[in-house]
Design a protein around this motif. Structure first.
Motif, mmCIF file in Angstrom:
data_model
loop_
_atom_site.group_PDB
_atom_site.id
_atom_site.type_symbol
_atom_site.label_atom_id
_atom_site.label_comp_id
_atom_site.label_asym_id
_atom_site.label_seq_id
_atom_site.Cartn_x
_atom_site.Cartn_y
_atom_site.Cartn_z
ATOM 1 N N THR A 362 1.367 -45.802 -34.046
ATOM 2 C CA THR A 362 0.857 -45.659 -32.452
ATOM 3 C C THR A 362 0.176 -47.028 -31.956
ATOM 4 O O THR A 362 -0.731 -47.673 -32.781
ATOM 5 N N TYR A 368 -5.865 -44.058 -30.367
ATOM 6 C CA TYR A 368 -5.981 -45.185 -30.702
ATOM 7 C C TYR A 368 -7.062 -46.062 -29.710
ATOM 8 O O TYR A 368 -7.741 -46.854 -30.444
ATOM 9 N N GLU A 406 -0.561 -39.162 -32.569
ATOM 10 C CA GLU A 406 -0.955 -40.542 -32.968
ATOM 11 C C GLU A 406 -1.324 -40.885 -34.258
ATOM 12 O O GLU A 406 -1.910 -40.026 -35.172
#
Ligand SMILES: [Zn+2]
Length: 453
Positions: A362, A368, A406
């Motif tokens: 990701t 993130y 993610e």
């Protein structure tokens, strides 16, 4: 916002982390009955079940997977509407590769020069110690739902967990998956591993005679299977060391951090005066291009060898496959290449072994962003984006099973750890800092996830 005592709490938990790691390293959890009794893996699993229950997870249990290894799962509830984070680790280890090559006992965690030595100290038991320390520091105050998945045969590549994940998607579903079998670019340099090479293995067998023949009476005219194999393997590289498998692009360029050659020489234990391979930068060669490595050759060892021409020889070849290349096509290309270059019409048989697709992680989203913030805060410097030359086929399975999750790769395995080699070690400051990253990530992620997007 919490008053951030996390860092101090984690520092105070480090003696406990060392104790955890010492116990884990004492289990010879190589998932291969030929190398280590299965009871050692069982003891490791029992230990994990107790340890994760002790930090507050419930339903911690082991599931037998298709390859006979056991995967450990568990769950802990966070606040209502909180996101779910799946924490990955593996609990099997590589074989020691010769106890004699170790400077301290393989299965006894030993401190030397500020590092902790022992098989699995970094890969991946150091990451388990990191998880336990982070969860212990957060205590009952979990900001998110936590799930764990501990793989029992990662180092064997037999794929038990890869088959398990799609079948147990409900048990493992998460908004973010932290694959903690990676590490920083260097000690003290916070890093996200954003790409992994895939792999494709083959075993090639060459036959030319129906029995060994005297090298004096027959040598010169008799087709030598070992010589044929050596000639075939030699075609896998050019003079500069670039991979030259027909049909495979070996010109890829890595867009992230540069890997300084001087550092690579140190990390890679390269002897003075010996060249590094390839026409690209180091980061291109190890993260963006294919590489073929001969893992083993079956032929007579020097001791005990006699004056005979070999009728048969065999080699296992490991091909690393960069992102953007299909692992199955790459395996096909390697098979075709070896078939085409075989000299003298020798008989060639090629067995396709494991393959795994390359992976790209990701690069946006609340998880993130929360991870980058947590790493910057913990280390006081910017985060580096690196590739990993090795592969984790499971990452691709996670991506396919949970397309919205993610997926990030972090951990305590920096280059000095010498994972898979003798004298594996871990830097305890990395366990401490990365446990802090993990714990503060879980808090930051909960906040970012709740914020309107
Ligand atoms: Zn590992």
């Amino acid at each position: 916002m919490h008053t951030d005592t996390l860092r101090d709490d984690i520092k105070a938990l480090m003696p406990r982390a060392k104790g955890d790691l010492a116990e884990m390293v004492s289990f010879r959890s190589i998932h291969d009955p030929a190398q280590s009794p299965p009871a050692e893996c069982d003891r490791m699993v029992d230990w994990l079940i107790e340890a994760f229950a002790d930090v507050g997870l419930r339903d911690v249990q082991a599931h037998v997977t298709d390859d006979g290894s056991r995967a450990v799962t568990g769950f802990a509830e966070g606040p209502l509407d909180a996101p779910t984070v799946l924490l990955y680790f593996h609990h099997d280890v590589q074989p020691p590769l010769g106890d004699d090559a170790w400077d301290s006992p393989v299965w006894t965690l030993t401190e030397r020069g500020g590092r902790w030595y022992g098989r699995g100290a970094a890969d991946c038991k150091g990451n388990i110690a990191m998880h336990l320390t982070a969860l212990r520091a957060l205590g009952k105050d979990l900001p998110v739902n936590i799930k764990i998945i501990g793989e029992g045969s990662e180092e064997q590549g037999t794929g038990g967990l890869e088959a398990f994940v799609p079948k147990h998607a409900d048990l493992l579903a998460a908004d973010t998956i932290l694959v903690c079998d990676a590490g920083n670019f260097a000690v003290g340099v916070p890093s996200l591993t954003t790409s992994l090479r895939g792999l494709a293995n083959v075993v090639v067998t060459v036959r030319s005679l129906s029995s060994p023949m005297h090298s004096g009476m027959f040598g010169g005219a008799a087709p030598d299977a070992l010589a044929a194999l050596i000639a075939m393997l030699a075609t896998l590289r050019d003079d500069a060391g670039n991979t030259t498998v027909r049909g495979l692009d070996a010109t890829g360029v890595w867009p992230g951090v540069d890997y300084p050659p001087e550092q690579f020489r140190v990390d890679g234990n390269v002897l003075a005066g010996v060249d590094l391979l390839g026409g690209g930068r180091v980061s291109d060669m190890v993260w963006a291009r294919p590489a073929a490595t001969v893992l083993g050759i079956d032929c007579p060892p020097v001791v005990g060898s006699s004056a005979a021409i070999q009728p048969e020889a065999r080699a296992r070849i490991n091909l690393r496959v960069p992102p953007g290349m299909d692992a199955v096509s790459a395996q096909d290309a390697l098979v075709d290449h070896l078939t085409a270059v075989a000299p003298w019409h020798v008989h060639v048989e090629i067995e396709r072994e494991a393959n795994g697709q390359p992976f790209t992680g990701t690069n946006s989203g609340p998880g993130y962003e929360a991870m980058l913030d947590s790493m910057r805060a913990a280390y006081g410097r910017d985060v580096v984006m690196q590739g990993q030359g090795g592969s984790i086929p499971l990452c691709t399975v996670f991506q396919e099973t949970f397309p919205d999750a993610e997926i990030m790769l972090i951990g305590v395995e920096e280059p000095l750890c010498l994972i898979h080699a003798p004298n594996e070690s871990v830097d305890p400051t990395e366990i401490e800092n990365m446990a802090y990253v993990e714990a503060s990530f879980l808090r930051r992620y909960a906040e970012r996830f709740a914020a309107p997007r």
